[in-house]
Design a protein around this motif. Structure first.
Motif, PDB file in Angstrom:
ATOM      1  N   ARG A   1       0.862  -1.181   0.000  1.00 26.84           N
ATOM      2  CA  ARG A   1       0.000   0.000   0.000  1.00 26.84           C
ATOM      3  C   ARG A   1       0.893   1.225   0.000  1.00 26.84           C
ATOM      4  O   ARG A   1       1.981   1.220   0.580  1.00 26.84           O
ATOM      5  N   ASP A   2       0.422   2.294  -0.649  1.00 30.63           N
ATOM      6  CA  ASP A   2       1.164   3.547  -0.557  1.00 30.63           C
ATOM      7  C   ASP A   2       0.241   4.668  -0.132  1.00 30.63           C
ATOM      8  O   ASP A   2      -0.987   4.581  -0.285  1.00 30.63           O
ATOM      9  N   PHE A   3       0.855   5.706   0.454  1.00 31.28           N
ATOM     10  CA  PHE A   3       0.109   6.800   1.058  1.00 31.28           C
ATOM     11  C   PHE A   3       0.828   8.113   0.816  1.00 31.28           C
ATOM     12  O   PHE A   3       2.052   8.180   0.918  1.00 31.28           O
ATOM     13  N   TYR A   4       0.068   9.156   0.514  1.00 33.86           N
ATOM     14  CA  TYR A   4       0.571  10.525   0.560  1.00 33.86           C
ATOM     15  C   TYR A   4      -0.015  11.146   1.819  1.00 33.86           C
ATOM     16  O   TYR A   4      -1.234  11.130   2.016  1.00 33.86           O
ATOM     17  N   ILE A   5       0.874  11.656   2.683  1.00 34.74           N
ATOM     18  CA  ILE A   5       0.452  12.169   3.981  1.00 34.74           C
ATOM     19  C   ILE A   5       0.928  13.607   4.163  1.00 34.74           C
ATOM     20  O   ILE A   5       2.110  13.897   3.961  1.00 34.74           O
ATOM     21  N   ALA A   6       0.003  14.487   4.533  1.00 38.50           N
ATOM     22  CA  ALA A   6       0.400  15.812   5.013  1.00 38.50           C
ATOM     23  C   ALA A   6       0.760  15.601   6.475  1.00 38.50           C
ATOM     24  O   ALA A   6      -0.087  15.262   7.297  1.00 38.50           O
ATOM     25  N   ARG A   7       2.057  15.754   6.800  1.00 33.52           N
ATOM     26  CA  ARG A   7       2.587  15.375   8.115  1.00 33.52           C
ATOM     27  C   ARG A   7       3.130  16.597   8.839  1.00 33.52           C
ATOM     28  O   ARG A   7       3.772  17.457   8.250  1.00 33.52           O
TER      29      ARG A   7
ATOM     30  N   ARG B   1      -7.950  -0.096   1.728  1.00 34.70           N
ATOM     31  CA  ARG B   1      -8.630  -0.176   0.428  1.00 34.70           C
ATOM     32  C   ARG B   1      -8.352  -1.489  -0.279  1.00 34.70           C
ATOM     33  O   ARG B   1      -7.409  -2.197   0.026  1.00 34.70           O
ATOM     34  N   GLY B   2      -9.180  -1.808  -1.198  1.00 36.74           N
ATOM     35  CA  GLY B   2      -9.054  -3.077  -1.895  1.00 36.74           C
ATOM     36  C   GLY B   2     -10.049  -4.085  -1.325  1.00 36.74           C
ATOM     37  O   GLY B   2     -10.793  -3.808  -0.390  1.00 36.74           O
ATOM     38  N   TRP B   3     -10.054  -5.245  -1.902  1.00 36.07           N
ATOM     39  CA  TRP B   3     -10.998  -6.288  -1.510  1.00 36.07           C
ATOM     40  C   TRP B   3     -10.388  -7.134  -0.393  1.00 36.07           C
ATOM     41  O   TRP B   3      -9.901  -8.241  -0.609  1.00 36.07           O
ATOM     42  N   LEU B   4     -10.434  -6.587   0.825  1.00 40.37           N
ATOM     43  CA  LEU B   4      -9.880  -7.266   1.988  1.00 40.37           C
ATOM     44  C   LEU B   4     -10.960  -7.439   3.050  1.00 40.37           C
ATOM     45  O   LEU B   4     -11.756  -6.531   3.284  1.00 40.37           O
ATOM     46  N   SER B   5     -10.944  -8.576   3.707  1.00 40.11           N
ATOM     47  CA  SER B   5     -11.893  -8.789   4.799  1.00 40.11           C
ATOM     48  C   SER B   5     -11.449  -7.987   6.016  1.00 40.11           C
ATOM     49  O   SER B   5     -10.260  -7.655   6.162  1.00 40.11           O
TER      50      SER B   5
ATOM     51  N   THR C   1      -1.471  -0.524  -4.006  1.00 40.28           N
ATOM     52  CA  THR C   1      -2.823  -0.005  -3.841  1.00 40.28           C
ATOM     53  C   THR C   1      -2.738   1.269  -3.017  1.00 40.28           C
ATOM     54  O   THR C   1      -2.054   1.297  -1.992  1.00 40.28           O
ATOM     55  N   ARG C   2      -3.394   2.327  -3.457  1.00 42.15           N
ATOM     56  CA  ARG C   2      -3.357   3.590  -2.724  1.00 42.15           C
ATOM     57  C   ARG C   2      -4.237   3.471  -1.477  1.00 42.15           C
ATOM     58  O   ARG C   2      -5.436   3.286  -1.551  1.00 42.15           O
ATOM     59  N   GLY C   3      -3.603   3.553  -0.310  1.00 36.66           N
ATOM     60  CA  GLY C   3      -4.337   3.525   0.947  1.00 36.66           C
ATOM     61  C   GLY C   3      -4.712   4.936   1.366  1.00 36.66           C
ATOM     62  O   GLY C   3      -4.336   5.921   0.721  1.00 36.66           O
TER      63      GLY C   3
END
Length: 154
Positions: free
Chosen positions: A42-48, A113-117, A81-83
């Motif tokens: 998973r990848d993320f863009y974060i304002a930190r 995100r994505g098809w995860l239980s 997958t964009r988280g």
């Protein structure tokens, strides 16, 4: 792109994309696949935002908090997958009289995100947290041993 700290086995890629204001920047993080490959990267863009505070009782705290932001110029990578993180972060609090310990509070509010239980998501997040804490403890022990070794050499 800057590679993450070598001790952090939960991250494939991490870098600051751009400064936003004092102590605040936009970061990119790509997490390693987990749960035997059942959860892809998973990848993320974060304002930190990061900060250090001197607390009234003499303790010092260091914190980092952030929230995901959309980045129109990056449409993603095929292998990731964009988280999305809602407000999340951590605080490290060092007691004033004990240089050998601290408290760490990590709040995670992620949508992988994505098809995860739900069960798989909970397992993945718990696994990442556990791996991160073990790796951090090992790195701190290595750093402490190196510090004491260098101090004796002086």
């Amino acid at each position: 792109p800057r590679q993450p700290a070598s001790w952090n086995s939960t991250v494939l890629e991490y870098y600051s994309v751009a400064p936003l204001e004092h102590n605040t920047d936009l970061t990119y993080t790509a997490a390693c696949p987990d749960c035997g490959g059942l959860v892809s990267s998973r990848d993320f863009y974060i304002a930190r935002r990061v900060a250090k505070r001197n607390l009234p009782d003499g303790r010092v705290s260091f914190g980092s908090g952030g929230v995901s932001v959309p980045v129109a110029s990056d449409q993603g990578r095929p292998s990731r997958t964009r988280g999305w993180n809602d407000v999340s972060g951590f605080v490290v609090i060092a007691p004033p009289d004990d240089a050998e310990s601290c408290s760490v509070v990590w709040v995670i509010n992620s949508d992988l995100r994505g098809w995860l239980s739900v069960t798989l998501i909970e397992l993945a997040i718990t696994t990442v947290i556990s791996k991160w804490y073990v790796a951090l403890a090992n790195e701190l022990e290595r750093t402490r041993a190196e510090f004491h070794k260098n101090k004796k050499a002086d």
